[in-house]
Scaffold this motif. Structure first.
Motif, PDB file in Angstrom:
ATOM      1  N   UNK A  43       0.828  -1.208   0.000  1.00  0.00           N
ATOM      2  CA  UNK A  43       0.000   0.000   0.000  1.00  0.00           C
ATOM      3  C   UNK A  43       0.863   1.259   0.000  1.00  0.00           C
ATOM      4  N   UNK A  44       1.982   1.247   0.731  1.00  0.00           N
ATOM      5  CA  UNK A  44       2.870   2.405   0.737  1.00  0.00           C
ATOM      6  C   UNK A  44       3.570   2.573  -0.611  1.00  0.00           C
ATOM      7  N   UNK A  45       3.908   1.471  -1.251  1.00  0.00           N
ATOM      8  CA  UNK A  45       4.520   1.553  -2.583  1.00  0.00           C
ATOM      9  C   UNK A  45       3.527   2.122  -3.597  1.00  0.00           C
ATOM     10  N   UNK A  46       2.251   1.806  -3.409  1.00  0.00           N
ATOM     11  CA  UNK A  46       1.224   2.362  -4.305  1.00  0.00           C
ATOM     12  C   UNK A  46       1.144   3.883  -4.118  1.00  0.00           C
ATOM     13  N   UNK A  47       1.309   4.337  -2.866  1.00  0.00           N
ATOM     14  CA  UNK A  47       1.343   5.775  -2.603  1.00  0.00           C
ATOM     15  C   UNK A  47       2.531   6.415  -3.311  1.00  0.00           C
ATOM     16  N   UNK A  48       3.651   5.733  -3.251  1.00  0.00           N
ATOM     17  CA  UNK A  48       4.890   6.269  -3.804  1.00  0.00           C
ATOM     18  C   UNK A  48       4.881   6.277  -5.331  1.00  0.00           C
ATOM     19  N   UNK A  49       4.453   5.169  -5.918  1.00  0.00           N
ATOM     20  CA  UNK A  49       4.555   5.010  -7.376  1.00  0.00           C
ATOM     21  C   UNK A  49       3.357   5.628  -8.097  1.00  0.00           C
ATOM     22  N   UNK A  50       2.155   5.348  -7.592  1.00  0.00           N
ATOM     23  CA  UNK A  50       0.946   5.793  -8.288  1.00  0.00           C
ATOM     24  C   UNK A  50       0.381   7.097  -7.733  1.00  0.00           C
ATOM     25  N   UNK A  51       1.057   7.652  -6.717  1.00  0.00           N
ATOM     26  CA  UNK A  51       0.621   8.914  -6.129  1.00  0.00           C
ATOM     27  C   UNK A  51      -0.813   8.829  -5.599  1.00  0.00           C
ATOM     28  N   UNK A  52      -1.160   7.655  -5.021  1.00  0.00           N
ATOM     29  CA  UNK A  52      -2.493   7.451  -4.464  1.00  0.00           C
ATOM     30  C   UNK A  52      -2.434   7.642  -2.945  1.00  0.00           C
ATOM     31  N   UNK A  53      -3.185   8.582  -2.401  1.00  0.00           N
ATOM     32  CA  UNK A  53      -3.156   8.783  -0.946  1.00  0.00           C
ATOM     33  C   UNK A  53      -3.758   7.590  -0.203  1.00  0.00           C
TER      34      UNK A  53
END
Length: 457
Positions: free
Chosen positions: A147-157
């Motif tokens: 989930x944190x990688x998704x925040x980092x890569x996809x810019x999803x809060x």
């Protein structure tokens, strides 16, 4: 006017000037620069840069051409950046929730004071640690990392992700985790800001509330079942008692009537009166038992709700009371059209007949009863008024008359069982309505029933 440069140099920067000159003498560099402070004619301190480059000449001496560059704007800009950074850091330090900045490998870069206080570890001990390891998620941190990688890569809060952890020295804690990518220059590496909120106490309270709710529902279900069984037993008991009581009462009534018919000529007038009193008392007791059974059944029987035409219900009540109306020479007047309501037809029939009968009964001697029934619409509700010209009721007795066996007059003056209005009140209450009255002694009564109007969908 020719002044030596030392005349305008800030006193504490004199040494820098001599070092600059010495470098020019020794160095073979083509360019020498030194940053120092000068004092203007208005005694204002400015930051400048001295830049010296070799100057070609024919004398053989080393000469340098020196330029003075004003750095005030740059220094002011750097100072503003520094102050803004300090201000931002001060805000972060005062936030009560733990905050941590992670790099692209999910390692801790920096933390705030609340983070150190919560984990009871200074920043130097956690810097560089992998975040899921810090949370003691050695074998179960994959979901958090994804989930944190998704925040980092996809810019999803990420908002309010619930995380249960077992922390050394802190025990089991439940955390709300939110994460955002940090806004930085394009050339800077990616960073994630993570905010934690400890909701362990709230979760514990919610869990206790859930347990209490489950226990309460279990207890309510058990008590409801016990109450239902009690009602069933009570109803069976009442019917049994009613049967056992009514049988001898009917025998008393029948035998007293036979006694008057068969031995009438031989009985003295006093004996005939006694026999008639026995018969009337037995009849009243039978009526009382019947009313009690009806009142008791109102607590247990199912009362299905439906559309009820009050015009039809009023007409049926008049038919049932036709002989009473004729015997008392009563005038029963309806004003206006009675609408449809949401209720139970049996309950409303019982209510109307009881209220109309009482309105005709409780009148002064030699007075012709007059009863007026009229509707009043009140924002989705109907208030049905039954007004009479009777003896009236004192205000202190208004609530009393709706109780069982509550009589305000002697049986000989106004006969009855004292249960009629209790039946009406209980029935109207069971179908979601209200009942009341307006009256003073000697000025008649205005009873009202408030019922919900039926809405056609």
């Amino acid at each position: 006017m020719n002044l030596p440069i030392s005349f305008v140099v800030y006193r504490e920067d004199f040494a820098k000037v001599w070092q600059h000159v010495a470098q020019c003498e020794r160095a073979r560099l083509t360019r020498i620069s030194t940053e120092l402070r000068l004092v203007t004619h208005v005694h204002k301190t400015v930051t400048v840069q001295l830049i010296s480059v070799p100057f070609a000449n024919t004398s053989g001496r080393k000469l340098y051409l020196t330029a003075v560059v004003d750095l005030s704007e740059r220094v002011h800009h750097e100072q503003a950046i520094s102050e803004a950074k300090e201000f931002a850091e001060a805000i972060v330090e005062t936030v009560r929730h733990p905050m941590v900045v992670l790099d692209s490998e999910m390692r801790v870069i920096s933390t705030n004071r609340a983070f150190s206080e919560f984990f009871k570890r200074p920043p130097r001990h956690v810097k560089g640690l992998v975040f899921d390891v810090l949370l003691n998620l050695w074998w179960s941190g994959n979901q958090l990392r994804e989930m944190l990688e998704r925040v980092l890569v996809k810019n999803e809060p990420l908002d309010h992700f619930v995380l249960a952890v077992e922390l050394p020295g802190l025990g089991r804690r439940v955390l709300h985790l939110s994460a955002r990518p940090l806004c930085q220059p394009k050339s800077s590496p990616n960073r994630i800001l993570v905010i934690l909120e400890d909701i362990s106490e709230q979760e514990l309270a919610r869990e206790q509330m859930r347990k209490m709710k489950d226990e309460l529902e279990t207890r309510v279900a058990a008590r409801t079942d016990a109450l239902r069984q009690s009602y069933d037993q009570m109803e069976s008991f009442c019917y049994s008692i009613a049967h056992d009581l009514r049988a001898p009462l009917r025998s008393m009534s029948g035998f007293s009537e036979l006694l008057g018919l068969e031995l009438g000529p031989e009985l003295r007038p006093e004996a005939k009166d006694y026999a008639e009193r026995i018969r009337q008392s037995a009849a009243r007791m039978d009526k009382l038992i019947g009313d009690l059974l009806q009142y008791g059944r109102l607590n247990t029987i199912d009362l299905p709700m439906q559309e009820v035409d009050l015009e039809k219900a009023f007409a049926e009540a008049r038919i049932q009371l036709a002989s009473e109306i004729e015997n008392r020479q009563a005038r029963v007047v309806k004003k206006g059209s009675l609408p449809h309501v949401f209720g139970n037809p049996v309950v409303l029939h019982v209510a109307l007949t009881n209220l109309l009968s009482n309105a005709m009964k409780f009148v002064p001697a030699q007075t012709r009863p007059k009863v007026i029934i009229r509707p009043e619409i009140r924002e989705g509700y109907l208030r049905l008024w039954i007004e009479d010209n009777g003896i009236g009721i004192a205000p202190e007795n208004h609530s009393k008359i709706f109780g069982v066996f509550q009589r305000l007059h002697k049986q000989e003056t106004y006969p009855g069982t004292g249960i009629g209005l209790a039946l009406v009140s209980k029935g109207v209450e069971r179908i979601g309505g209200r009942i009341g009255l307006e009256s003073t002694l000697g000025h008649g009564c205005k009873f009202w029933m408030e019922l919900k109007q039926f809405e056609v969908s």
